[in-house]
Scaffold this motif. Structure first.
Motif, PDB file in Angstrom:
ATOM      1  N   ARG A 181      -0.924   8.868 -15.178  1.00 45.25           N
ATOM      2  CA  ARG A 181      -0.878   7.833 -16.124  1.00 45.25           C
ATOM      3  C   ARG A 181       0.489   7.476 -16.322  1.00 45.25           C
ATOM      4  NH1 ARG A 181      -4.865   8.086 -20.626  1.00 45.25           N
ATOM      5  NH2 ARG A 181      -2.947   7.908 -21.915  1.00 45.25           N
ATOM      6  N   ALA A 182       1.456   8.315 -16.531  1.00 47.73           N
ATOM      7  CA  ALA A 182       3.000   7.835 -16.779  1.00 47.73           C
ATOM      8  C   ALA A 182       3.345   6.863 -15.531  1.00 47.73           C
ATOM      9  CB  ALA A 182       3.764   9.095 -16.518  1.00 47.73           C
ATOM     10  N   GLN A 183       2.704   6.925 -14.441  1.00 45.67           N
ATOM     11  CA  GLN A 183       3.082   6.045 -13.452  1.00 45.67           C
ATOM     12  C   GLN A 183       2.226   4.600 -13.451  1.00 45.67           C
ATOM     13  OE1 GLN A 183       5.143   6.092 -10.543  1.00 45.67           O
ATOM     14  NE2 GLN A 183       6.146   8.028 -11.293  1.00 45.67           N
ATOM     15  N   GLY A 184       1.693   4.624 -14.341  1.00 43.76           N
ATOM     16  CA  GLY A 184       0.734   3.243 -14.777  1.00 43.76           C
ATOM     17  C   GLY A 184      -0.307   3.095 -14.144  1.00 43.76           C
ATOM     18  N   ILE A 185      -0.834   4.310 -13.533  1.00 46.69           N
ATOM     19  CA  ILE A 185      -2.243   4.112 -12.666  1.00 46.69           C
ATOM     20  C   ILE A 185      -3.404   3.958 -13.901  1.00 46.69           C
ATOM     21  CG2 ILE A 185      -3.685   5.472 -11.296  1.00 46.69           C
ATOM     22  CD1 ILE A 185      -1.191   6.578  -9.837  1.00 46.69           C
ATOM     23  N   VAL A 186      -4.249   3.228 -13.636  1.00 45.91           N
ATOM     24  CA  VAL A 186      -5.030   2.786 -14.313  1.00 45.91           C
ATOM     25  C   VAL A 186      -6.471   3.650 -14.222  1.00 45.91           C
ATOM     26  CG1 VAL A 186      -6.860   0.866 -15.286  1.00 45.91           C
ATOM     27  CG2 VAL A 186      -4.453   0.460 -14.690  1.00 45.91           C
ATOM     28  N   VAL A 202     -12.891  15.741 -14.150  1.00 47.38           N
ATOM     29  CA  VAL A 202     -12.844  14.614 -13.310  1.00 47.38           C
ATOM     30  C   VAL A 202     -12.451  13.537 -14.257  1.00 47.38           C
ATOM     31  CG1 VAL A 202     -15.385  14.181 -13.814  1.00 47.38           C
ATOM     32  CG2 VAL A 202     -14.218  13.231 -11.809  1.00 47.38           C
ATOM     33  N   ALA A 203     -11.805  12.458 -13.822  1.00 49.64           N
ATOM     34  CA  ALA A 203     -11.427  11.125 -14.152  1.00 49.64           C
ATOM     35  C   ALA A 203     -11.482  10.248 -12.922  1.00 49.64           C
ATOM     36  CB  ALA A 203     -10.283  11.306 -15.040  1.00 49.64           C
ATOM     37  N   VAL A 204     -11.865   8.819 -13.309  1.00 52.70           N
ATOM     38  CA  VAL A 204     -12.059   7.832 -12.057  1.00 52.70           C
ATOM     39  C   VAL A 204     -10.672   6.874 -12.492  1.00 52.70           C
ATOM     40  CG1 VAL A 204     -13.511   6.070 -11.316  1.00 52.70           C
ATOM     41  CG2 VAL A 204     -14.554   7.931 -12.143  1.00 52.70           C
ATOM     42  N   PHE A 205      -9.908   6.687 -11.478  1.00 52.01           N
ATOM     43  CA  PHE A 205      -8.840   5.810 -11.373  1.00 52.01           C
ATOM     44  C   PHE A 205      -8.902   4.578 -10.454  1.00 52.01           C
ATOM     45  CE2 PHE A 205      -7.504   9.121  -8.381  1.00 52.01           C
ATOM     46  CZ  PHE A 205      -6.772   8.059  -7.572  1.00 52.01           C
ATOM     47  N   GLU A 206      -8.222   3.551 -10.458  1.00 56.00           N
ATOM     48  CA  GLU A 206      -8.281   2.515  -9.561  1.00 56.00           C
ATOM     49  C   GLU A 206      -7.165   2.553  -8.755  1.00 56.00           C
ATOM     50  OE1 GLU A 206     -10.394  -1.448 -11.462  1.00 56.00           O
ATOM     51  OE2 GLU A 206      -8.264  -0.948 -11.796  1.00 56.00           O
ATOM     52  N   ASP A 207      -7.052   2.130  -7.311  1.00 55.82           N
ATOM     53  CA  ASP A 207      -5.857   2.217  -6.571  1.00 55.82           C
ATOM     54  C   ASP A 207      -5.174   0.795  -6.748  1.00 55.82           C
ATOM     55  OD1 ASP A 207      -7.433   0.706  -4.743  1.00 55.82           O
ATOM     56  OD2 ASP A 207      -7.498   2.067  -3.090  1.00 55.82           O
ATOM     57  N   ALA A 214       0.913  -1.281  -0.012  1.00 56.69           N
ATOM     58  CA  ALA A 214      -0.027  -0.108  -0.118  1.00 56.69           C
ATOM     59  C   ALA A 214       0.763   1.259  -0.003  1.00 56.69           C
ATOM     60  CB  ALA A 214      -0.970   0.079   1.229  1.00 56.69           C
ATOM     61  N   ILE A 215       2.073   1.191   0.761  1.00 54.50           N
ATOM     62  CA  ILE A 215       2.970   2.374   0.811  1.00 54.50           C
ATOM     63  C   ILE A 215       3.331   2.693  -0.544  1.00 54.50           C
ATOM     64  CG2 ILE A 215       5.051   3.334   1.760  1.00 54.50           C
ATOM     65  CD1 ILE A 215       4.242   1.837   4.447  1.00 54.50           C
ATOM     66  N   ALA A 216       3.920   1.346  -1.211  1.00 56.42           N
ATOM     67  CA  ALA A 216       4.620   1.562  -2.469  1.00 56.42           C
ATOM     68  C   ALA A 216       3.331   2.231  -3.537  1.00 56.42           C
ATOM     69  CB  ALA A 216       5.113   0.329  -2.906  1.00 56.42           C
ATOM     70  N   PHE A 217       2.255   1.883  -3.381  1.00 54.49           N
ATOM     71  CA  PHE A 217       1.449   2.684  -4.192  1.00 54.49           C
ATOM     72  C   PHE A 217       1.038   4.010  -3.887  1.00 54.49           C
ATOM     73  CE2 PHE A 217      -2.859   3.941  -5.577  1.00 54.49           C
ATOM     74  CZ  PHE A 217      -2.860   3.770  -6.885  1.00 54.49           C
ATOM     75  N   GLN A 219     -14.304  -1.485  -0.598  1.00 54.04           N
ATOM     76  CA  GLN A 219     -14.975  -0.562   0.710  1.00 54.04           C
ATOM     77  C   GLN A 219     -16.194  -0.005   0.288  1.00 54.04           C
ATOM     78  OE1 GLN A 219     -10.766  -0.019   3.081  1.00 54.04           O
ATOM     79  NE2 GLN A 219     -12.681   1.303   3.664  1.00 54.04           N
ATOM     80  N   ALA A 220     -16.451   0.431  -1.001  1.00 56.88           N
ATOM     81  CA  ALA A 220     -17.665   1.120  -1.331  1.00 56.88           C
ATOM     82  C   ALA A 220     -18.668   0.544  -2.096  1.00 56.88           C
ATOM     83  CB  ALA A 220     -17.291   2.613  -2.097  1.00 56.88           C
ATOM     84  N   GLY A 221     -18.455  -0.850  -2.226  1.00 54.28           N
ATOM     85  CA  GLY A 221     -19.450  -1.769  -2.856  1.00 54.28           C
ATOM     86  C   GLY A 221     -19.365  -1.667  -4.616  1.00 54.28           C
ATOM     87  N   GLY A 222     -18.261  -1.134  -4.949  1.00 51.53           N
ATOM     88  CA  GLY A 222     -17.938  -0.832  -6.558  1.00 51.53           C
ATOM     89  C   GLY A 222     -18.359   0.805  -6.677  1.00 51.53           C
ATOM     90  N   ARG A 223     -18.428   1.462  -5.927  1.00 51.71           N
ATOM     91  CA  ARG A 223     -18.713   2.784  -6.185  1.00 51.71           C
ATOM     92  C   ARG A 223     -17.625   3.739  -5.982  1.00 51.71           C
ATOM     93  NH1 ARG A 223     -24.131   5.136  -5.815  1.00 51.71           N
ATOM     94  NH2 ARG A 223     -23.024   6.995  -5.710  1.00 51.71           N
ATOM     95  N   VAL A 224     -17.512   4.857  -6.515  1.00 55.24           N
ATOM     96  CA  VAL A 224     -16.205   5.452  -6.294  1.00 55.24           C
ATOM     97  C   VAL A 224     -16.136   5.955  -4.736  1.00 55.24           C
ATOM     98  CG1 VAL A 224     -15.364   7.844  -6.664  1.00 55.24           C
ATOM     99  CG2 VAL A 224     -16.191   6.762  -8.497  1.00 55.24           C
ATOM    100  N   PHE A 225     -15.038   5.706  -4.185  1.00 54.22           N
ATOM    101  CA  PHE A 225     -14.855   5.722  -2.684  1.00 54.22           C
ATOM    102  C   PHE A 225     -14.439   6.912  -2.191  1.00 54.22           C
ATOM    103  CE2 PHE A 225     -12.203   4.272   1.062  1.00 54.22           C
ATOM    104  CZ  PHE A 225     -13.215   4.287   2.059  1.00 54.22           C
ATOM    105  N   LEU A 226     -13.221   7.441  -2.872  1.00 53.75           N
ATOM    106  CA  LEU A 226     -12.373   8.470  -2.405  1.00 53.75           C
ATOM    107  C   LEU A 226     -12.271   9.447  -3.255  1.00 53.75           C
ATOM    108  CD1 LEU A 226      -9.895   6.541  -0.165  1.00 53.75           C
ATOM    109  CD2 LEU A 226     -11.875   8.061   0.531  1.00 53.75           C
TER     110      LEU A 226
END
Length: 145
Positions: A95-100, A113-118, A18-21, A73-80
């Motif tokens: 995006r350059a860091q590979g975040i989806v 706005v844009a939605v990303f995954e942790d 988690a810290i690495a991300f 944690q949010a049942g598939g909804r945007v959480f944070l």
């Protein structure tokens, strides 16, 4: 009276992962990483750079019933919701860091706005609120105090 939400607990699979991300990819600051021997766990707190508000407490799932909540944690909804002062700078850096990004950038009435995954699949909004938006106005007022 003055109150605030200090931490939001985010259930994670592994502290170091988690810290690495959050620190390594998102660029958050590691505020605290303290081992608590009495409970055999770590107290790990991260925050967005320059943030003066709520922090994330990275809480390792320690019991089997907590495991299903890692990444959901949010049942598939945007959480944070990660607000920024420069949407396109952060969007391109992430995006350059590979975040989806699961929903590409778009302009809305409230801002960009844009939605990303942790790392676990929790959904986040990256957003830049328009000036005059009630939340943006509140944040500006708090920073001025």
């Amino acid at each position: 009276m003055r109150q605030s939400i200090v931490h939001i607990a985010l259930v994670v699979r592994d502290y170091d992962e988690a810290i690495a991300f959050y620190v390594g990819k998102l660029g958050f600051e590691l505020i605290e990483d303290t081992y608590q021997p009495a409970q055999d766990k770590r107290w790990v707190v991260v925050a967005p750079p320059g943030g003066a508000g709520t922090t994330l407490l990275l809480a390792k799932a320690s019991r089997p019933e907590q495991q299903p909540f890692v990444g959901n944690q949010a049942g598939g909804r945007v959480f944070l919701f990660l607000n920024t002062d420069d949407f396109w700078r952060d969007y391109e850096r992430m995006r350059a860091q590979g975040i989806v990004f699961v929903r590409e950038a778009k302009e809305e009435d409230y801002g960009t706005v844009a939605v990303f995954e942790d790392v676990y699949g929790n959904l986040w909004d990256l957003l830049q609120l328009r000036p005059g938006h009630p939340v943006a106005a509140r944040m500006a007022l708090q920073l001025a105090e």
